[in-house]
Design an enzyme around this catalytic site. Sequence first.
Site, PDB file in Angstrom:
ATOM      1  N   HIS A 279       0.839  -1.216   0.000  1.00  0.00           N
ATOM      2  CA  HIS A 279       0.000   0.000   0.000  1.00  0.00           C
ATOM      3  C   HIS A 279       0.863   1.249   0.000  1.00  0.00           C
ATOM      4  CE1 HIS A 279       0.208   0.968   4.380  1.00  0.00           C
ATOM      5  NE2 HIS A 279       0.184  -0.332   4.572  1.00  0.00           N
ATOM      6  N   ASP A 291       6.107   0.837   6.844  1.00  0.00           N
ATOM      7  CA  ASP A 291       4.673   0.659   6.600  1.00  0.00           C
ATOM      8  C   ASP A 291       4.171   1.742   5.663  1.00  0.00           C
ATOM      9  OD1 ASP A 291       2.082  -0.168   6.737  1.00  0.00           O
ATOM     10  OD2 ASP A 291       1.719   0.545   8.769  1.00  0.00           O
ATOM     11  N   GLU A 325      -4.927   2.034   2.540  1.00  0.00           N
ATOM     12  CA  GLU A 325      -5.091   0.788   3.303  1.00  0.00           C
ATOM     13  C   GLU A 325      -5.374   1.109   4.767  1.00  0.00           C
ATOM     14  OE1 GLU A 325      -3.771  -2.306   6.113  1.00  0.00           O
ATOM     15  OE2 GLU A 325      -2.849  -0.375   5.795  1.00  0.00           O
ATOM     16  N   GLU A 326      -4.665   2.118   5.270  1.00  0.00           N
ATOM     17  CA  GLU A 326      -4.658   2.369   6.715  1.00  0.00           C
ATOM     18  C   GLU A 326      -6.034   2.703   7.288  1.00  0.00           C
ATOM     19  OE1 GLU A 326      -2.391   1.603   8.575  1.00  0.00           O
ATOM     20  OE2 GLU A 326      -0.473   1.742   7.540  1.00  0.00           O
ATOM     21  N   ASP A 353       3.355  -6.285   3.450  1.00  0.00           N
ATOM     22  CA  ASP A 353       2.928  -5.181   4.317  1.00  0.00           C
ATOM     23  C   ASP A 353       3.231  -5.523   5.767  1.00  0.00           C
ATOM     24  OD1 ASP A 353       1.809  -2.894   5.348  1.00  0.00           O
ATOM     25  OD2 ASP A 353      -0.251  -3.636   5.253  1.00  0.00           O
ATOM     26  N   HIS A 424       3.329   2.809  12.847  1.00  0.00           N
ATOM     27  CA  HIS A 424       2.434   3.959  13.068  1.00  0.00           C
ATOM     28  C   HIS A 424       3.009   4.999  14.041  1.00  0.00           C
ATOM     29  CE1 HIS A 424      -1.315   1.309  11.880  1.00  0.00           C
ATOM     30  NE2 HIS A 424      -0.364   1.331  10.942  1.00  0.00           N
TER      31      HIS A 424
HETATM   32 ZN    ZN Z   1       0.624  -1.343   6.343  1.00  0.00          ZN
END
Ligand code: ZN
Length: 464
Positions: A279, A291, A325-326, A353, A424
């Site tokens: 993503h 990520d 995606e998130e 991912d 994140h």
């Molecule tokens: Zn991800």
Amino acid sequence: MKALIGLSACLLVGASAFAQVPSIDDKHLKIAAELRDEALKSSIGYEVVESLTTEVGPRMAGTPGDAAAVKWGVAKLEELGFDKVWTEPVTFPTWKRGTEKAEVIAPYPQPLVITALGFSVGTPEGGLTAEIVEFDTLEDLVNAPEGAAEGKIVFIKNRMKRARDGSGYGPAVSARGQGAVEAARKGAVAIMIRSIGTDSHRMAHTGMMRYEEGVKRIPAVALSAPDADLLENMVRRGKPITVKLDVDAEDGPDYTSHNVIGEIRGSEKPDEYVILAAHLDSWDLGTGALDDGAGIGITVAAAELIARLPERPKRSIRVIMFANEEQGLVGGKFYAEAHKDELNRIITAAESDFGAGKIWRLDSRVKQEAIPVVEKMAKVMEPLGISYGNNRAGGGPDLIPLRGYGISVFSLRQDGTDYFDYHHTPDDTFDKVDKEALDQNTAAYVVFAYIVAQMEGDFGFGLE
Ligand SMILES: [Zn+2]
């Protein structure tokens, strides 16, 4: 017009090819091994992640960074010589983070490090001050009596467990997704959770949360791990703890981003394809290197290595950089919907991912007769330290909507021991990407993609 020709060709192929027992000959296995070795010497994947994190950086869905990433993706795939590059629209609601502050007011005044969870509402102007009420887990909150958090800020302290396969994430993350709704049901005015992560650094992990129709929308934030420890220590002293939260966040208008797609066109069956997915969006705090910049680098590099061969493989290789995606697998859902009449042309799919750690296991989801080909694939990956696992692969988040239609998927399972130290957070940056590990990933993906593109037969469709 092109699409119509493609569709009729597919229907013809569909009847015959999809009943075949798959096989792969030694000549192509040898080329797969050569590609594997070439990948270990190549630095394309690493360069792609460097380029994305440097030239675009944070790219949360709906932000200017998102638009910049789409532009970057198209340009990068064209620059690397993909045969066909295009975008497909993906529309979703947006959210914006503002300032975010928290402090203990009494009895031990000091600041706390927090971050708002995705789609949280803000606090009222001037902030919100209330006593906290601690729960060990989301389940304890759910089981608490009516009104157990009346007028209070719920604090959920559960800790995510570190594991190579990331299995600590699932049980812990429900507090993030579901916490605000359950807290509001018990009368809470806000919720603070211990960050869903495995680090001990003083930074909080963001991520998606949800509200429910008919339940009051209360602010939802994550505390850094050491700040959650701090609150626990304060609570243990038995006095009421008062916290002030001042969070500025708001929903925005709908936004249209794009899935970015690049294809290496097959020479014999161009309308049958293998999907390499990752993503393109990230959260806003870091530069999204792990990520999912790493996944973008790995999949792009694997396809690019195959494009360097003197001849194109039989089938097409489609690299999909999924949008958003998130905030709810939105790009994956749009892709499945837009292509739902031709999903049986997807021979199989895999998504990277889970950061940049080395791959240690290959899992498949294929019809039973296809297992021998998968075992041959695993054999070519063996020098990379990869062995065959099982036939229950999940495939990756953006592939969930496609899997719902019964497509075959693979999971090239990475070592995620450290992944949730950075996930994140502002610390998800390029220096965390290990080049050697990233190249090992590319080597595994190129073996996977090449064998699928060259094999006879298929992996089945309409799988459970
Ligand atoms: Zn991800």
